[in-house]
Enzyme design. Structure first.
Site, mmCIF file in Angstrom:
data_model
loop_
_atom_site.group_PDB
_atom_site.id
_atom_site.type_symbol
_atom_site.label_atom_id
_atom_site.label_comp_id
_atom_site.label_asym_id
_atom_site.label_seq_id
_atom_site.Cartn_x
_atom_site.Cartn_y
_atom_site.Cartn_z
ATOM 1 N N CYS A 3 -24.661 102.140 40.528
ATOM 2 C CA CYS A 3 -24.711 101.209 41.531
ATOM 3 C C CYS A 3 -26.132 100.818 42.175
ATOM 4 C CB CYS A 3 -24.108 101.835 42.786
ATOM 5 S SG CYS A 3 -22.802 102.628 42.387
ATOM 6 N N HIS A 41 -14.661 100.925 42.502
ATOM 7 C CA HIS A 41 -14.768 99.931 41.392
ATOM 8 C C HIS A 41 -14.097 100.197 40.234
ATOM 9 C CE1 HIS A 41 -18.443 98.679 44.348
ATOM 10 N NE2 HIS A 41 -17.536 97.532 44.361
HETATM 11 C C1 CIR Z 1 -19.726 100.477 49.478
HETATM 12 O O1 CIR Z 1 -18.566 100.704 49.797
HETATM 13 O O2 CIR Z 1 -19.507 99.097 49.268
HETATM 14 C C2 CIR Z 1 -20.755 101.170 49.439
HETATM 15 N N1 CIR Z 1 -20.700 102.289 50.230
HETATM 16 C C3 CIR Z 1 -20.790 101.869 48.050
HETATM 17 C C4 CIR Z 1 -20.922 100.889 46.826
HETATM 18 C C5 CIR Z 1 -20.919 101.528 45.615
HETATM 19 N N2 CIR Z 1 -21.338 100.464 44.167
HETATM 20 C C6 CIR Z 1 -20.766 100.743 43.199
HETATM 21 O O3 CIR Z 1 -20.366 101.542 42.798
HETATM 22 N N3 CIR Z 1 -21.213 99.799 42.371
#
Ligand code: CIR
Length: 252
Positions: free
Chosen positions: A247, A160
Protein backbone atom coordinates in the site's frame (compact mmCIF):
# COMPACT_ATOMS: atom_id res chain seq x y z
CA UNK A 1 12.19 -3.92 -14.04
CA UNK A 2 10.89 -1.22 -11.75
CA UNK A 3 13.05 1.91 -11.56
CA UNK A 4 11.00 4.27 -9.39
CA UNK A 5 8.72 4.20 -6.36
CA UNK A 6 6.33 6.97 -5.37
CA UNK A 7 5.73 7.26 -1.63
CA UNK A 8 4.11 9.80 0.68
CA UNK A 9 4.96 10.61 4.29
CA UNK A 10 2.36 9.71 6.92
CA UNK A 11 0.96 12.89 8.45
CA UNK A 12 0.68 13.75 12.15
CA UNK A 13 -3.04 12.88 11.98
CA UNK A 14 -2.52 9.51 10.25
CA UNK A 15 -4.33 7.78 13.14
CA UNK A 16 -7.54 9.54 12.00
CA UNK A 17 -7.55 7.30 8.90
CA UNK A 18 -9.99 4.43 8.48
CA UNK A 19 -9.30 1.26 10.39
CA UNK A 20 -11.09 -1.90 11.46
CA UNK A 21 -8.14 -3.22 13.46
CA UNK A 22 -8.23 -3.65 17.20
CA UNK A 23 -4.47 -3.60 17.58
CA UNK A 24 -4.46 -0.32 19.49
CA UNK A 25 -3.65 3.30 18.75
CA UNK A 26 -0.67 3.70 16.42
CA UNK A 27 2.37 5.78 17.30
CA UNK A 28 3.43 8.68 15.04
CA UNK A 29 7.24 8.72 15.61
CA UNK A 30 7.27 4.95 15.17
CA UNK A 31 5.35 4.95 11.88
CA UNK A 32 7.69 7.66 10.57
CA UNK A 33 10.61 5.44 11.45
CA UNK A 34 8.97 2.39 9.84
CA UNK A 35 8.19 4.42 6.73
CA UNK A 36 11.79 5.59 6.52
CA UNK A 37 13.08 2.02 6.82
CA UNK A 38 10.62 1.03 4.07
CA UNK A 39 11.93 3.79 1.78
CA UNK A 40 15.50 2.75 2.54
CA UNK A 41 14.65 -0.84 1.55
CA UNK A 42 13.25 0.40 -1.78
CA UNK A 43 16.47 2.36 -2.33
CA UNK A 44 18.56 -0.68 -1.44
CA UNK A 45 16.75 -2.56 -4.23
CA UNK A 46 17.93 0.17 -6.60
CA UNK A 47 14.76 2.22 -6.99
CA UNK A 48 14.69 5.98 -7.11
CA UNK A 49 12.26 6.86 -4.32
CA UNK A 50 10.02 9.89 -4.72
CA UNK A 51 8.73 11.24 -1.39
CA UNK A 52 5.58 13.38 -1.40
CA UNK A 53 4.54 15.52 1.52
CA UNK A 54 1.74 14.43 3.85
CA UNK A 55 -1.74 15.68 3.03
CA UNK A 56 -3.39 16.83 6.29
CA UNK A 57 -6.88 16.70 4.73
CA UNK A 58 -6.34 13.04 3.83
CA UNK A 59 -4.97 11.00 6.76
CA UNK A 60 -4.82 7.78 4.66
CA UNK A 61 -2.99 9.41 1.73
CA UNK A 62 0.36 7.73 2.50
CA UNK A 63 -1.31 4.56 1.20
CA UNK A 64 -0.47 5.83 -2.30
CA UNK A 65 -1.27 2.50 -3.87
CA UNK A 66 -5.02 3.08 -3.67
CA UNK A 67 -5.65 6.30 -5.67
CA UNK A 68 -3.77 4.97 -8.73
CA UNK A 69 -2.99 1.85 -10.73
CA UNK A 70 0.31 1.93 -12.60
CA UNK A 71 1.29 -0.46 -15.38
CA UNK A 72 4.40 -0.41 -17.58
CA UNK A 73 2.31 1.54 -20.12
CA UNK A 74 -0.27 3.69 -18.32
CA UNK A 75 -1.34 5.13 -14.99
CA UNK A 76 -5.01 5.12 -14.03
CA UNK A 77 -6.24 7.57 -11.41
CA UNK A 78 -8.89 5.62 -9.53
CA UNK A 79 -12.00 6.81 -7.76
CA UNK A 80 -11.59 5.33 -4.26
CA UNK A 81 -14.62 3.64 -2.75
CA UNK A 82 -13.91 5.23 0.63
CA UNK A 83 -15.33 8.79 0.42
CA UNK A 84 -12.69 10.14 2.83
CA UNK A 85 -10.02 9.10 0.31
CA UNK A 86 -11.53 10.83 -2.72
CA UNK A 87 -9.20 13.75 -3.45
CA UNK A 88 -5.90 12.08 -2.57
CA UNK A 89 -5.15 11.93 -6.29
CA UNK A 90 -4.93 15.73 -6.69
CA UNK A 91 -1.29 15.92 -5.64
CA UNK A 92 -0.43 12.49 -7.07
CA UNK A 93 -1.58 12.98 -10.63
CA UNK A 94 1.02 15.64 -11.58
CA UNK A 95 3.77 13.28 -10.43
CA UNK A 96 2.40 10.33 -12.40
CA UNK A 97 2.11 12.51 -15.50
CA UNK A 98 5.90 12.78 -15.54
CA UNK A 99 6.16 9.02 -16.10
CA UNK A 100 3.01 7.69 -17.81
CA UNK A 101 -0.02 8.79 -19.82
CA UNK A 102 -2.75 9.20 -17.19
CA UNK A 103 -6.31 7.86 -17.55
CA UNK A 104 -9.22 8.05 -15.11
CA UNK A 105 -11.96 6.01 -13.46
CA UNK A 106 -15.20 8.02 -13.33
CA UNK A 107 -17.97 7.81 -10.71
CA UNK A 108 -20.18 5.96 -10.03
CA UNK A 109 -17.31 3.55 -10.71
CA UNK A 110 -15.02 3.00 -7.72
CA UNK A 111 -11.61 1.33 -7.70
CA UNK A 112 -8.82 1.23 -5.13
CA UNK A 113 -5.37 0.12 -6.23
CA UNK A 114 -5.14 -2.33 -3.34
CA UNK A 115 -7.68 -4.41 -5.27
CA UNK A 116 -5.58 -4.57 -8.42
CA UNK A 117 -2.93 -7.27 -8.67
CA UNK A 118 -0.55 -7.15 -11.63
CA UNK A 119 0.92 -10.48 -12.70
CA UNK A 120 3.12 -9.84 -15.72
CA UNK A 121 0.69 -8.57 -18.38
CA UNK A 122 -2.45 -9.82 -16.61
CA UNK A 123 -4.45 -8.00 -13.93
CA UNK A 124 -6.71 -9.47 -11.26
CA UNK A 125 -9.29 -6.92 -10.15
CA UNK A 126 -10.86 -7.53 -6.74
CA UNK A 127 -14.54 -6.69 -6.30
CA UNK A 128 -14.71 -5.45 -2.72
CA UNK A 129 -16.38 -2.84 -0.53
CA UNK A 130 -13.99 -0.36 -2.18
CA UNK A 131 -14.05 -1.49 -5.83
CA UNK A 132 -17.41 -1.93 -7.53
CA UNK A 133 -18.50 -3.67 -10.74
CA UNK A 134 -18.72 -0.41 -12.65
CA UNK A 135 -15.22 0.64 -11.61
CA UNK A 136 -13.80 -2.79 -12.43
CA UNK A 137 -15.45 -2.67 -15.88
CA UNK A 138 -13.98 0.78 -16.58
CA UNK A 139 -10.54 -0.35 -15.45
CA UNK A 140 -10.72 -3.53 -17.56
CA UNK A 141 -11.46 -1.38 -20.62
CA UNK A 142 -8.56 1.00 -19.97
CA UNK A 143 -6.20 -1.92 -19.38
CA UNK A 144 -7.38 -3.66 -22.57
CA UNK A 145 -6.83 -0.49 -24.59
CA UNK A 146 -3.20 -0.64 -23.51
CA UNK A 147 -2.77 -4.31 -24.38
CA UNK A 148 -3.24 -5.73 -20.86
CA UNK A 149 -5.66 -8.52 -19.95
CA UNK A 150 -7.73 -8.70 -16.76
CA UNK A 151 -10.39 -10.58 -14.86
CA UNK A 152 -12.46 -9.95 -11.74
CA UNK A 153 -12.12 -11.79 -8.43
CA UNK A 154 -14.71 -11.35 -5.64
CA UNK A 155 -13.08 -10.34 -2.34
CA UNK A 156 -14.92 -12.00 0.54
CA UNK A 157 -12.49 -11.28 3.38
CA UNK A 158 -9.91 -8.61 4.10
CA UNK A 159 -9.94 -5.01 2.94
CA UNK A 160 -8.57 -5.44 -0.58
CA UNK A 161 -7.66 -8.27 -2.94
CA UNK A 162 -3.97 -7.75 -2.13
CA UNK A 163 -4.72 -8.26 1.57
CA UNK A 164 -5.07 -11.93 0.55
CA UNK A 165 -2.94 -12.59 -2.52
CA UNK A 166 0.23 -11.22 -4.09
CA UNK A 167 2.59 -12.23 -6.86
CA UNK A 168 6.07 -13.28 -5.76
CA UNK A 169 7.60 -13.85 -9.21
CA UNK A 170 8.31 -16.98 -11.27
CA UNK A 171 4.63 -17.81 -11.83
CA UNK A 172 4.01 -18.05 -8.08
CA UNK A 173 1.27 -16.53 -5.92
CA UNK A 174 1.41 -16.08 -2.15
CA UNK A 175 -2.21 -16.65 -1.22
CA UNK A 176 -4.62 -17.36 1.64
CA UNK A 177 -6.30 -20.76 1.93
CA UNK A 178 -9.70 -19.32 1.02
CA UNK A 179 -8.51 -17.90 -2.29
CA UNK A 180 -5.99 -20.60 -3.20
CA UNK A 181 -8.51 -22.79 -5.01
CA UNK A 182 -10.09 -19.99 -7.01
CA UNK A 183 -10.24 -21.20 -10.63
CA UNK A 184 -8.60 -17.96 -11.84
CA UNK A 185 -5.41 -18.97 -10.03
CA UNK A 186 -5.33 -22.53 -11.39
CA UNK A 187 -2.40 -21.97 -13.73
CA UNK A 188 -0.05 -20.64 -11.03
CA UNK A 189 2.28 -22.20 -8.51
CA UNK A 190 1.11 -21.30 -5.01
CA UNK A 191 2.49 -20.70 -1.57
CA UNK A 192 -0.51 -21.05 0.73
CA UNK A 193 -0.42 -19.03 3.94
CA UNK A 194 -1.10 -20.56 7.34
CA UNK A 195 -4.38 -19.18 8.76
CA UNK A 196 -2.54 -17.47 11.63
CA UNK A 197 -0.14 -15.71 9.25
CA UNK A 198 -2.52 -14.25 6.68
CA UNK A 199 -1.28 -10.70 7.17
CA UNK A 200 1.95 -11.83 5.47
CA UNK A 201 -0.03 -12.16 2.21
CA UNK A 202 0.84 -8.51 1.83
CA UNK A 203 4.37 -9.25 0.66
CA UNK A 204 5.83 -7.06 -2.07
CA UNK A 205 7.87 -8.47 -4.95
CA UNK A 206 10.15 -5.96 -6.65
CA UNK A 207 12.89 -6.85 -9.13
CA UNK A 208 13.42 -10.28 -7.55
CA UNK A 209 13.55 -9.01 -4.00
CA UNK A 210 10.73 -9.66 -1.54
CA UNK A 211 9.72 -7.20 1.14
CA UNK A 212 7.78 -9.11 3.77
CA UNK A 213 6.42 -8.11 7.19
CA UNK A 214 8.36 -9.28 10.26
CA UNK A 215 6.78 -11.71 12.68
CA UNK A 216 5.58 -14.46 10.33
CA UNK A 217 8.15 -17.27 10.68
CA UNK A 218 6.18 -19.96 8.85
CA UNK A 219 5.69 -17.72 5.82
CA UNK A 220 9.33 -16.68 5.98
CA UNK A 221 10.41 -20.33 5.84
CA UNK A 222 8.20 -20.92 2.78
CA UNK A 223 9.41 -17.79 1.00
CA UNK A 224 13.04 -18.72 1.62
CA UNK A 225 12.50 -21.72 -0.70
CA UNK A 226 12.08 -19.30 -3.61
CA UNK A 227 15.77 -18.40 -3.43
CA UNK A 228 15.10 -14.67 -3.69
CA UNK A 229 16.60 -11.91 -1.58
CA UNK A 230 14.18 -11.22 1.30
CA UNK A 231 14.00 -8.06 3.40
CA UNK A 232 11.82 -8.27 6.52
CA UNK A 233 10.25 -5.00 7.64
CA UNK A 234 8.40 -4.10 10.81
CA UNK A 235 5.14 -2.40 9.83
CA UNK A 236 3.28 -2.74 13.13
CA UNK A 237 1.93 0.83 13.05
CA UNK A 238 0.82 0.47 9.44
CA UNK A 239 -1.02 -2.75 10.25
CA UNK A 240 -2.93 -0.88 12.96
CA UNK A 241 -4.36 1.25 10.13
CA UNK A 242 -5.27 -1.79 7.96
CA UNK A 243 -2.33 -1.18 5.64
CA UNK A 244 0.79 -3.06 4.64
CA UNK A 245 3.84 -3.12 2.41
CA UNK A 246 2.21 -2.95 -1.01
CA UNK A 247 0.00 0.00 0.00
CA UNK A 248 2.80 2.42 0.77
CA UNK A 249 4.28 2.79 -2.72
CA UNK A 250 3.48 2.90 -6.39
CA UNK A 251 6.16 1.08 -8.34
CA UNK A 252 6.95 2.20 -11.86
C1 CIR B 1 -8.06 2.46 4.38
O1 CIR B 1 -8.88 1.85 5.07
O2 CIR B 1 -8.35 2.92 3.28
C2 CIR B 1 -6.66 2.63 4.90
N1 CIR B 1 -6.70 2.86 6.31
C3 CIR B 1 -5.81 1.42 4.58
C4 CIR B 1 -5.54 1.25 3.12
C5 CIR B 1 -4.61 0.13 2.84
N2 CIR B 1 -4.31 0.07 1.46
C6 CIR B 1 -4.03 -1.03 0.80
O3 CIR B 1 -4.11 -2.12 1.36
N3 CIR B 1 -3.74 -0.93 -0.48
Amino acid sequence: MFTHAITRLPGKNFADGITTSSLGRPNYPLILQQHQTYRQALQAIGLEVIVLQAEPAFPDAYFVEDPAVVTPRIAVITHPGAPSRQGEQLTLEPVLLQYRPVLHIAPPGTVEGGDVLMVENHFFIGLSDRTNNEGAAQLAKLLASSGHTSENIPVSSGLHLKSSVNYVGNGTLLVTKILADHPAFAGYKKIVLDPDEEYAANTLWINNTLLTPTGFPKTMAKLTQLGLRIIELDVSEVQKMDGGLTCMSLRL
